[in-house]
Motif scaffolding. Structure first.
Motif, PDB file in Angstrom:
ATOM      1  N   PRO A 152      15.158  19.010  25.405  1.00  0.00           N
ATOM      2  CA  PRO A 152      15.598  18.918  24.005  1.00  0.00           C
ATOM      3  C   PRO A 152      14.859  19.912  23.106  1.00  0.00           C
ATOM      4  CG  PRO A 152      15.232  16.732  24.916  1.00  0.00           C
ATOM      5  CD  PRO A 152      14.730  17.706  25.937  1.00  0.00           C
ATOM      6  N   LEU A 153      15.614  20.735  22.419  1.00  0.00           N
ATOM      7  CA  LEU A 153      15.050  21.734  21.518  1.00  0.00           C
ATOM      8  C   LEU A 153      15.666  21.581  20.139  1.00  0.00           C
ATOM      9  CD1 LEU A 153      15.137  24.949  23.765  1.00  0.00           C
ATOM     10  CD2 LEU A 153      13.147  23.553  23.220  1.00  0.00           C
ATOM     11  N   GLN A 154      14.861  21.830  19.137  1.00  0.00           N
ATOM     12  CA  GLN A 154      15.364  21.836  17.764  1.00  0.00           C
ATOM     13  C   GLN A 154      15.747  23.268  17.416  1.00  0.00           C
ATOM     14  OE1 GLN A 154      15.955  19.267  15.498  1.00  0.00           O
ATOM     15  NE2 GLN A 154      16.988  20.975  14.488  1.00  0.00           N
ATOM     16  N   TRP A 155      17.052  23.509  17.261  1.00  0.00           N
ATOM     17  CA  TRP A 155      17.544  24.852  16.962  1.00  0.00           C
ATOM     18  C   TRP A 155      17.532  25.083  15.461  1.00  0.00           C
ATOM     19  CZ3 TRP A 155      19.252  28.643  20.469  1.00  0.00           C
ATOM     20  CH2 TRP A 155      19.249  28.250  21.809  1.00  0.00           C
ATOM     21  N   ILE A 156      17.045  26.276  15.074  1.00  0.00           N
ATOM     22  CA  ILE A 156      17.071  26.730  13.688  1.00  0.00           C
ATOM     23  C   ILE A 156      17.977  27.953  13.650  1.00  0.00           C
ATOM     24  CG2 ILE A 156      15.732  27.469  11.694  1.00  0.00           C
ATOM     25  CD1 ILE A 156      14.985  24.710  12.686  1.00  0.00           C
ATOM     26  N   GLY A 157      19.087  27.853  12.909  1.00  0.00           N
ATOM     27  CA  GLY A 157      20.084  28.912  12.934  1.00  0.00           C
ATOM     28  C   GLY A 157      20.088  29.776  11.700  1.00  0.00           C
ATOM     29  N   SER A 158      20.403  31.047  11.882  1.00  0.00           N
ATOM     30  CA  SER A 158      20.595  31.943  10.748  1.00  0.00           C
ATOM     31  C   SER A 158      22.003  31.745  10.201  1.00  0.00           C
ATOM     32  CB  SER A 158      20.386  33.396  11.181  1.00  0.00           C
ATOM     33  OG  SER A 158      21.351  33.769  12.147  1.00  0.00           O
ATOM     34  N   GLU A 159      22.251  32.313   9.010  1.00  0.00           N
ATOM     35  CA  GLU A 159      23.534  32.074   8.357  1.00  0.00           C
ATOM     36  C   GLU A 159      24.715  32.657   9.128  1.00  0.00           C
ATOM     37  OE1 GLU A 159      24.753  35.118   7.299  1.00  0.00           O
ATOM     38  OE2 GLU A 159      22.876  36.066   7.788  1.00  0.00           O
TER      39      GLU A 159
END
Length: 765
Positions: free
Chosen positions: A213-220
């Motif tokens: 399980p990973l917490q994804w941080i996305g760009s716009e």
């Protein structure tokens, strides 16, 4: 873009009577294809791009809207900027494009990645993540964006475990290697600064063997794209997105597709056939059914028909209107609030470029303008992938980032967030767990600053904050608690009357004084008996009086030291003991003189009678009084807080003031005791039925032994035990004197009265 142009062409306020034409190119997200299109636009080699015959400057490009990708945009801008053709991009976010030296005619309606990088860094910091992984597009968008993000992350104290670059056209082996790095990493948060086409390739590879399980941080670029909501291992993704908006009339325009319109456009044909799984034209062996005209686009549920969350679409809309306003300012004049436009005016691109710098207008509730770098005001929505009540994943707005607000107020979260795996607790991603108060951080050699060991604070020091880099010493009169996260006043220690040891010593002191008084009473009651008279009753009573004072002076050593008690305890001890030893010395001399006087012709006793005995006691005592007076006048004892013996507590004790004075007092007592002991030894074998010299010898032997052992014990005993040793020495020597000198006599007086006779005393055998 077509919708916006048609809306403008039908407007009576913006460019009334003037129609805008357009030509759309597909760059295929390729720098080469985009550059080729730019060259065609610049050279004007394309045929007429409008179906209307009244175009004033057929084939001349006034402005360009686009491109989507930063790399393609850079290629286009380098070509058209030399011709002063303005370019307004709706999706090129590379911070490098703000450089007016390189890209003088570039504008954009989407914020620069510099703002996005700051927003993402603040987002990561806001949730306490200091250990992250990074994947980026190996393009200008990804490389420049992450370069800005790394600067912002370093400023926020964020460490990066890995940073992997890839491109969708890379060999699969490279994509697999990047996926392997993600699966093996210890960071639980991954920042993906990628273009949609690139992230799709990576997610498809990860889907083959989902990572932990990973917490994804996305760009716009991709975080609000519904095409990625189906990847289950990305649940809870959070990131910054362009502000969503509603464009009135757009949905109706999109749904107004007749078969003729669809068939005339290769793009719409491809869309139609894929959406309805049919074919409009028979091509060889049909793999799909033939479209029969019953297809209803209004019943279609896909991103094309969903205009409820328009983000990038609105950037295109604003870009077209910005160019239209610039053209309006160039060819139209306001007369009595009515715009009059010169249709025949020859318009050049540099005029549009000049007016575009000054554009300011509102459209659908949004303000549109450009700063000196051609950038708009930066505003992002914070979006989170959450499941709706229908069980469908949506990008839900949970906060915002407004770069125009003061520092500290730019980032806000105002709705609950769903994290990875649907958790409601914020995931933890740190290289090392936070050091608790009471410890400090020590960096691990060769690793980022976020990787450290937690070392307990050394003795006497504390840290009261989490992840403290240093421990601070407590004030001199304070000491850390067991957790070493707070300083507390040190306990003050002295020999108190509440302690068992003090009570025992005080009991012995009072008992000794009572014993001396009882002995004096017995002697006084039997003062006419031979034993009392034979042992110099005057000196005996004075000795008992001094012993009483010796016993009682030990009480001055118990309790909290004060100025008066410190001076009293040492001087009273010194003077009473000299008085005591002087009396013993007098008794010893009397014994010696008495036997010398029995020799024929000796008149020694004449020179050492009662007056001389009194004078001897007074003289010896006066010398000690003189020593004590000089000591008190020059450097008297005083109470002090001893902070050095014990680090964790304060010893309240009496400082000697002058060590010379203290040892002079002790030395004088010792000198008299040794002198008395020597005389007693000389007289120990004198013939007498009751030889007092032997008793004095034993008492002086005990006295000297006690005080010889006292000196090293006094020096080495810590804290209140120093006082206890001193009291013990006083009591032991006092009991030694009273028991050795007076106990045998009292025993005879009380229990063997027959021996208390002149005949027995005078019996030499």
């Amino acid at each position: 873009m077509i919708f916006a142009i048609e809306e403008i062409n039908n407007s009576t306020e913006l460019l009334p009577g003037i129609r805008l034409g357009y030509q759309i190119y597909d760059s295929c997200a390729s720098v080469l294809v985009a550059t080729d299109a730019a060259l065609q636009l610049a050279n004007g080699q394309e045929p007429a791009f409008s179906k209307y015959s009244n175009c004033s400057q057929t084939g001349v490009v006034i402005a360009v809207v686009g491109e989507s990708g930063s790399s393609q945009t850079i290629g286009i801008s380098r070509i058209i900027s030399s011709l002063n053709i303005p370019q307004v991009s709706h999706f090129a976010t590379c911070a490098c494009l703000s450089d007016k030296q390189q890209f003088p005619t570039f504008f954009r309606t989407i914020p620069s990645d510099q703002f996005q990088a700051d927003a993402l860094a603040k987002l990561v910091k806001h949730f306490g993540w200091t250990w992250i992984g990074i994947v980026r597009s190996d393009s200008d968008y990804g490389n420049y964006g992450i370069a800005a993000f790394l600067v912002a992350a370093q400023r926020e104290g964020i460490c990066v475990e890995y940073s992997e670059a890839f491109y969708r056209t890379d060999p699969r082996s490279k994509i697999q290697r990047v996926a392997g790095v993600i699966r093996r990493s210890t960071a639980k948060v991954i920042v993906a600064f990628t273009a949609p086409g690139d992230i799709q390739v990576l997610l498809e590879e990860l889907a083959l063997e989902p990572p932990p399980p990973l917490q994804w941080i996305g760009s716009e670029a991709w975080v609000s794209d519904p095409n990625f909501f189906s990847y289950s291992f990305c649940k809870g993704t959070i990131g910054v997105a362009i502000q969503q908006s509603v464009i009135p009339g757009l949905r109706k325009f999109l749904l107004d597709l007749s078969p003729i319109k669809v068939a005339s456009s290769s793009v719409l044909t491809e869309f139609w056939e894929e959406a309805f799984n049919c074919t409009l034209k028979q091509r060889g062996t049909p793999l799909k059914r033939q479209c029969d005209g019953t297809e209803d686009i209004e019943e279609l549920q896909n991103p094309y028909t969903d205009t409820s969350q328009l983000r990038i679409t609105n950037m295109v809309y604003k870009g077209v209107y910005a160019i239209a306003h610039a053209i309006h300012k160039s060819v139209c004049k306001e007369t009595n609030s009515v715009a009059e436009c010169d249709k025949d005016k020859r318009l050049e691109s540099k005029q549009v470029f000049s007016e575009l710098k000054k554009v300011q207008f509102f459209r659908n509730g949004y303000h549109v303008s450009f700063d000196a770098n051609g950038d708009p005001a930066a505003y992002y929505e914070l979006v989170n992938w959450q499941k709706s009540e229908r069980g469908v994943t949506d990008a839900v707005t949970v906060g915002y980032y407004d770069a125009s607000l003061p520092t500290g107020q730019q980032f806000r979260v105002n709705r609950p967030i769903t994290w990875v795996n649907g958790d409601t607790q914020v995931p933890v991603s740190v290289c090392t767990e936070s050091c608790r108060p009471g410890s400090r951080k020590v960096l691990q050699k060769g690793k980022p600053i976020c990787c450290y060991d937690c070392i307990p604070c050394p003795e006497g020091e504390i840290s009261n904050t989490t992840d403290s880099p240093d421990c601070s010493p407590c004030p001199s009169e304070s000491w850390p608690n067991a957790q070493r996260d707070a300083c507390f006043p040190k306990p003050v220690e002295f020999l108190s009357y509440d302690e068992v040891l003090a009570i025992i010593l005080a009991a012995f002191s009072v008992s000794g004084a009572c014993l001396a008084i009882i002995t004096a009473a017995i002697f006084f009651h039997h003062r006419t008996t031979p034993i009392v008279r034979a042992n110099n009753s005057e000196l005996s009573f004075l000795l008992l009086f001094s012993l009483t004072l010796c016993f009682l002076c030990s009480l001055t050593f118990i309790g909290a030291p004060s100025d008066w008690s410190c001076m009293l305890r040492h001087t009273a001890f010194g003077i009473t003991f000299v008085l005591c030893i002087s009396c013993v010395l007098g008794k010893t001399v009397v014994v010696l003189m008495a036997f010398k006087a029995t020799l024929p012709g000796s008149n020694v006793m004449k020179w050492f009678g009662p007056p001389q005995q009194r004078m001897t006691v007074v003289f010896f005592t006066f010398v000690q009084v003189l020593i004590c007076t000089v000591w008190l006048l020059l450097s008297p004892p005083f109470p002090m807080k001893n902070l050095s013996t014990y680090k964790e507590k304060i010893i309240l004790e009496c400082a000697l003031g002058s060590a010379v004075g203290f040892w002079a007092v002790l030395g004088y007592i010792g000198l008299l005791a040794v002198f008395c002991f020597v005389l007693a030894v000389l007289a120990r074998k004198l013939p007498d039925n009751f030889n007092e010299a032997k008793l004095i010898t034993f008492s002086m032997l005990i006295f000297c032994a006690v005080w010889l052992t006292f000196i090293p014990a006094y020096v080495s005993s810590p804290g209140k035990f120093t006082v206890a040793v001193e009291i013990f020495a006083i009591l032991a020597s006092s009991f030694g004197l009273i028991l050795c000198i007076f106990a045998p006599k009292c025993f005879i007086i009380l229990f063997q009265p027959e021996k208390n006779s002149k005949k027995y005393v005078m019996n030499k055998n």
